[in-house]
Design an enzyme around this catalytic site. Structure first.
Site, PDB file in Angstrom:
ATOM      1  N   CYS A  96      47.455  32.203  48.845  1.00 17.50           N
ATOM      2  CA  CYS A  96      48.302  33.837  48.838  1.00 17.50           C
ATOM      3  C   CYS A  96      49.391  34.276  48.473  1.00 17.50           C
ATOM      4  CB  CYS A  96      48.647  33.415  50.595  1.00 17.50           C
ATOM      5  SG  CYS A  96      48.420  34.864  51.922  1.00 17.50           S
ATOM      6  N   ARG A  99      52.834  35.808  52.240  1.00 16.91           N
ATOM      7  CA  ARG A  99      53.234  34.727  52.773  1.00 16.91           C
ATOM      8  C   ARG A  99      54.656  35.605  53.911  1.00 16.91           C
ATOM      9  NH1 ARG A  99      52.310  29.181  50.060  1.00 16.91           N
ATOM     10  NH2 ARG A  99      52.049  30.667  48.508  1.00 16.91           N
ATOM     11  N   TRP A 268      46.870  42.143  55.297  1.00 17.26           N
ATOM     12  CA  TRP A 268      46.162  43.520  54.536  1.00 17.26           C
ATOM     13  C   TRP A 268      45.457  43.230  53.049  1.00 17.26           C
ATOM     14  CZ3 TRP A 268      51.045  43.203  57.162  1.00 17.26           C
ATOM     15  CH2 TRP A 268      52.453  42.555  56.245  1.00 17.26           C
ATOM     16  N   GLU A 273      42.991  43.043  44.456  1.00 20.16           N
ATOM     17  CA  GLU A 273      42.260  42.464  45.468  1.00 20.16           C
ATOM     18  C   GLU A 273      40.512  43.675  45.105  1.00 20.16           C
ATOM     19  OE1 GLU A 273      42.915  39.580  48.584  1.00 20.16           O
ATOM     20  OE2 GLU A 273      45.049  41.478  49.276  1.00 20.16           O
TER      21      GLU A 273
END
Length: 409
Positions: A96, A99, A268, A273
């Site tokens: 991720c 973070r 979000w 993506e």
């Protein structure tokens, strides 16, 4: 009423389609409890170290946990311990990039929720709360953990919101090709859909020791964004849209030796993506050829970089559309800088920041983002989120099911 079944009796071994009919394996107390106690004590030490002055004395808490494990083979984490563990699991999520705000994760403690109907209601509430009118809240909803005498509940879907994939008689796909098999599976369970390009897949919920059931995701709780382009009016004619909240639902959350198989969480979207993966991967919507044609690009010669040019315009459209609709989204350049801020803050605290380079570097213009030009620590830390291989198979419709009771019954 539903009949009880052996826990995880459908496709118990990945790649095998037989039905498991034997007794549930018993907890090997002498080994597993020792491992559990070790993980529990390590976690409690971290919790108290990072919450000094705000938690009970560590020796007292350790004594309680040790006694509970000795008596029952497991233990119960406090709500504060659970919330801390969930936030640190996000902090430790090596794939991720977003973070920086890990400590702002909103944690919903739903360990008392048992039935499939109640779970469905709380999953819908998660989507409502996380959506927040477009001002997306990072959120996790944590249901009961696995226990020696009973598995925790879980959802077969990989995300709480996904679009169905429908097979046409001519071989074409309507909707998301990645979910053709899952769509077939829920149809076999009795689900009916319009066959359109944006049918919301139902949630397949498996409560402890119960057959899986499917539940509709109400359309009115799913915020969707129609995709348009700031310069090309024809882009709107493609009829594209995407949902606002990417809530991952098939990863296990492990905190202090306890496994929570149902702990859906969301942040979000980063624009790529959607615009560089969901909409353009060849096994997904594969939009590059269509957009390139609309742009009048020469697709017969790779050196024209038609794929790159079409890809940029799709990503411009995604960011423009979400921002115009007032739905929170970030671009890959901003998130790359934020990740390095996160890295600096964590290293300043003396903490390792695990990161998988292949996931942290964005799938578009990676070489001109600051996260590209360095190495990262590829370590696995606890607490953490872990892939569930069987859940992954189920989310792709790869395990046969025995039809269970549905919400229509």
């Amino acid at each position: 009423m539903q009949s009880e079944i052996s826990p995880r009796d459908v496709c118990p071994v990945p790649g095998h389609a037989q039905r498991f009919t034997g007794p549930r394996p018993q907890l090997a107390v002498s080994t597993e409890v020792t491992d559990l106690e070790s993980e529990a004590l390590e976690f409690l030490g971290r919790y108290h170290a990072e919450n000094s002055g705000r938690s009970p004395a560590l020796p007292d808490r350790v004594a309680v946990v040790r006694a509970e494990i000795a008596a029952t083979g497991t233990y119960t984490q406090t709500s504060d311990e659970l919330a801390f563990g969930a936030r640190v699991a996000w902090r430790n999520a090596s794939r991720c990039i977003g973070r920086l705000y890990w400590n702002n994760l909103q944690v919903r403690d739903l360990r008392q929720v048992q039935s499939a109907e109640e779970i469905h209601r709380e999953l819908c509430e998660h989507l409502r709360l996380a959506t927040n009118g477009g001002r997306i809240r990072p959120m996790i909803s944590i249901f009961a953990p696995d226990a020696p005498d009973s598995p925790g509940p879980r959802v077969w879907n990989d995300q709480l919101v996904r679009y169905a994939g429908h097979r046409s008689p001519d071989g074409a796909v309507i909707g998301d090709p990645a979910f053709l098999d899952f769509t077939d599976m829920v149809r076999e369970m009795g689900w009916q859909a319009s066959g359109g390009p944006y049918d919301l897949l139902p949630l397949v919920i498996e409560a402890a020791n119960q057959r899986p059931e499917f539940f509709e995701v109400p359309r009115d709780i799913v915020l969707e964004v129609p995709l348009t382009h700031p310069e090309y009016p024809w882009f709107a004619d493609l009829g594209l849209r995407w949902y606002a909240v990417p809530a991952i639902s098939n990863m296990r959350l492990r905190i202090g030796g306890l496994d929570y198989p149902l702990a859906p969480f969301n942040g979000w979207y980063m624009g790529t993506e959607i615009g560089a993966r969901n909409l353009v991967d060849v096994d997904r919507y594969n939009l590059l050829p269509d957009v390139a044609q609309q742009l009048g690009l020469d697709t017969g010669n790779e050196s024209t970089l038609w794929r790159d040019r079409a890809l940029v315009e799709i990503n411009i459209a995604v960011l423009h559309s979400f921002q115009s609709a007032g739905v929170k989204i970030s671009d890959h350049h901003t998130e790359s800088r934020r990740f390095l801020m996160h890295l600096a803050k964590e290293e300043g605290q003396g903490r390792i920041v695990p990161a998988d380079w292949s996931w942290i570097v964005p799938p578009i213009s990676g070489g001109i983002t600051p996260v590209f030009h360095r190495y990262y620590d590829e370590v696995e830390l606890s607490p953490g989120f872990h892939p569930d291989e069987e859940a992954s198979l189920r989310s792709r419709g790869k395990c046969p099911v025995q039809p269970g009771r549905t919400t229509a019954d």
